[in-house]
Design an enzyme around this catalytic site. Structure first.
Site, short mmCIF file in Angstrom:
data_model
loop_
_atom_site.label_atom_id
_atom_site.label_comp_id
_atom_site.label_asym_id
_atom_site.label_seq_id
_atom_site.Cartn_x
_atom_site.Cartn_y
_atom_site.Cartn_z
N LYS A 36 0.53 5.24 8.13
CA LYS A 36 1.09 5.42 6.78
C LYS A 36 -0.05 5.53 5.75
O LYS A 36 -0.07 6.44 4.92
CB LYS A 36 1.98 4.23 6.44
CG LYS A 36 2.26 4.08 4.94
CD LYS A 36 3.04 2.81 4.62
CE LYS A 36 2.29 1.51 4.75
NZ LYS A 36 1.50 1.09 3.59
N LYS A 93 -7.65 1.51 -2.79
CA LYS A 93 -7.23 1.10 -1.44
C LYS A 93 -7.37 2.27 -0.46
O LYS A 93 -7.73 2.10 0.70
CB LYS A 93 -5.80 0.58 -1.49
CG LYS A 93 -5.14 0.34 -0.16
CD LYS A 93 -5.52 -0.97 0.52
CE LYS A 93 -4.91 -1.05 1.91
NZ LYS A 93 -4.93 -2.34 2.50
N THR A 127 0.87 -1.18 0.00
CA THR A 127 0.00 0.00 0.00
C THR A 127 0.90 1.23 0.00
O THR A 127 1.57 1.50 1.00
CB THR A 127 -0.90 0.02 1.26
OG1 THR A 127 -1.65 -1.18 1.30
CG2 THR A 127 -1.83 1.22 1.24
P1 NAP Z 1 5.81 -6.48 7.46
O1 NAP Z 1 5.37 -7.74 8.12
O2 NAP Z 1 6.41 -5.39 8.28
O3 NAP Z 1 6.87 -6.90 6.31
C1 NAP Z 1 7.48 -5.95 5.49
C2 NAP Z 1 8.35 -6.69 4.49
O4 NAP Z 1 8.96 -5.75 3.60
C3 NAP Z 1 9.49 -7.46 5.12
O5 NAP Z 1 9.75 -8.60 4.36
C4 NAP Z 1 10.65 -6.45 5.02
O6 NAP Z 1 11.93 -7.08 5.04
C5 NAP Z 1 10.36 -5.85 3.67
N1 NAP Z 1 10.95 -4.52 3.49
C6 NAP Z 1 10.54 -3.36 4.07
N2 NAP Z 1 11.28 -2.33 3.65
C7 NAP Z 1 12.18 -2.84 2.78
C8 NAP Z 1 13.22 -2.27 1.99
N3 NAP Z 1 13.48 -0.95 2.03
N4 NAP Z 1 13.95 -3.08 1.20
C9 NAP Z 1 13.69 -4.42 1.16
N5 NAP Z 1 12.71 -5.02 1.88
C10 NAP Z 1 11.97 -4.23 2.67
O7 NAP Z 1 4.63 -5.81 6.62
P2 NAP Z 1 3.27 -6.46 6.07
O8 NAP Z 1 2.26 -6.42 7.15
O9 NAP Z 1 3.56 -7.72 5.35
O10 NAP Z 1 2.83 -5.31 5.02
C11 NAP Z 1 3.44 -5.19 3.74
C12 NAP Z 1 2.63 -4.21 2.90
O11 NAP Z 1 1.28 -4.70 2.79
C13 NAP Z 1 2.54 -2.80 3.48
O12 NAP Z 1 2.54 -1.85 2.45
C14 NAP Z 1 1.21 -2.82 4.22
O13 NAP Z 1 0.63 -1.54 4.35
C15 NAP Z 1 0.39 -3.70 3.29
N6 NAP Z 1 -0.76 -4.38 3.93
C16 NAP Z 1 -0.61 -5.01 5.14
C17 NAP Z 1 -1.72 -5.63 5.71
C18 NAP Z 1 -1.64 -6.34 7.05
O14 NAP Z 1 -2.70 -6.70 7.61
N7 NAP Z 1 -0.46 -6.57 7.61
C19 NAP Z 1 -2.97 -5.61 5.06
C20 NAP Z 1 -3.08 -5.00 3.82
C21 NAP Z 1 -1.96 -4.37 3.26
P3 NAP Z 1 12.62 -7.51 6.45
O15 NAP Z 1 12.08 -8.88 6.77
O16 NAP Z 1 14.07 -7.51 6.16
O17 NAP Z 1 12.22 -6.48 7.48
#
Ligand code: NAP
Length: 289
Positions: free
Chosen positions: A240, A172, A97
């Site tokens: 965010k 979104k 997102t």
């Molecule tokens: P998360 O668990 O914090 O995981 C983030 C992932 O991105 C990790 O694999 C992290 O790597 C990687 N990452 C972050 N910054 C990076 C960078 N600069 N370079 C390379 N890798 C990077 O987050 P998430 O909950 O999966 O969410 C991911 C996305 O989906 C976000 O945009 C969020 O808003 C969206 N989203 C999340 C949800 C939810 O319920 N969680 C629902 C809908 C949408 P590391 O393992 O090395 O930290």
């Protein structure tokens, strides 16, 4: 079966990539913290690569699910970014997102390279990712959408093309605007019910079948009453998302008065140390004492 690369194995990406592999596609993963990529490859029998570019080379479809605007720009277009390494005719799908601006920048960079780009943010949370039942809102060309659809259907129960680049992210944003006001309303109702000594189990049973019903009420009502927030969609991710909505609204002129107030409330929760709590923790601010 397609050759697929998946970048970012967080709460969402790890199970999403797993669903693609389970359908028989040849998946190579990249994760900044290598241990997670190794664990994924062991669990799902795929390969892992050291950089986004190495994962993306030769792939038909490359997906990313990372964090905020700079993170997507880094994995897609940075020094070892995926898009410059992709082959002609391949498709890049970003499930993060982020802003509509970043979606359009990726689409322009892809067009120069002969790579189709889709902005494809998801809704449905951790549970939706684990069950493979996400909603996917997609921006990008019809051709790229047709190529990417079978892969997005591996983790999406509902995959809807909204229009050209950036339209998936704008959809979104509308989703998050709905949720912000709704969770605050639900918090006020449940806190009110507790102050009034109502039986909250009976209340939720009664009103979750009526006009006040919502996904948040059905899936979060009971845990909000019990002050359980150690799961789900983090407050800091919601901050965010609402920042992105408010920035977009500045350019299209749509008033977002409630969204702005609720964004401030989430800021307070983060300052209280609850940034990793589920977004339903808005009710915490209303508790007495
Ligand atoms: P998360 O668990 O914090 O995981 C983030 C992932 O991105 C990790 O694999 C992290 O790597 C990687 N990452 C972050 N910054 C990076 C960078 N600069 N370079 C390379 N890798 C990077 O987050 P998430 O909950 O999966 O969410 C991911 C996305 O989906 C976000 O945009 C969020 O808003 C969206 N989203 C999340 C949800 C939810 O319920 N969680 C629902 C809908 C949408 P590391 O393992 O090395 O930290």
């Amino acid at each position: 079966m397609a050759k697929v690369a998946f970048l970012g194995l967080g709460v969402m990406g790890y199970p999403m990539a797993g669903h693609i592999a389970a359908k028989g596609h040849d998946v190579t993963v990249y994760n900044r913290t290598t241990a997670k990529a190794e664990a994924w490859a062991t669990q799902h029998g795929g390969a892992h690569a050291a950089t986004p570019a190495a994962a993306a080379a030769g792939a038909d479809i490359v997906l990313s699910c990372v964090g905020d605007d700079p993170d997507v720009l880094e994995v897609a277009l940075g020094a070892d970014g995926a898009i410059p390494a992709m082959r002609d005719g391949a498709v890049y799908i970003d499930n993060s997102t982020v802003s509509a601006d970043v979606a359009r920048r990726l689409a322009a960079a892809g067009a120069e390279r002969g790579v189709g780009v889709l902005d494809a943010p998801v809704s449905g949370g951790q549970a939706g990712a684990e069950n493979g039942k996400l909603t996917v809102m997609v921006g990008g060309s019809e051709e790229a959408f047709a190529t990417g659809l079978p892969i997005m259907e591996c983790y999406g129960a509902r995959v809807v093309r909204m229009g050209d680049a950036g339209k998936g992210q704008q959809a979104k944003m509308a989703n998050q605007i709905c949720i912000a006001g709704l969770v605050q309303g639900l918090s006020e109702a449940l806190n009110f019910a507790q102050q009034a000594d109502l039986d909250t189990d009976a209340l939720l049973e009664a009103i979750s079948g009526g006009a006040a019903q919502s996904w948040q009420m059905v899936n979060r009502g009971h845990t909000m009453v019990k002050d359980e927030f150690d799961f789900g969609f983090a407050v800091d991710w919601m901050r965010k998302d609402l920042r992105i909505c408010l920035e977009e609204a500045k350019s299209n002129g749509a008033p977002l008065p409630i969204t702005e107030i609720v964004a401030g409330y989430y800021g307070e929760l983060s300052e209280m140390g609850f940034g990793r709590n589920d977004t339903s923790s808005l009710i915490r601010r209303l508790r007495k004492g």
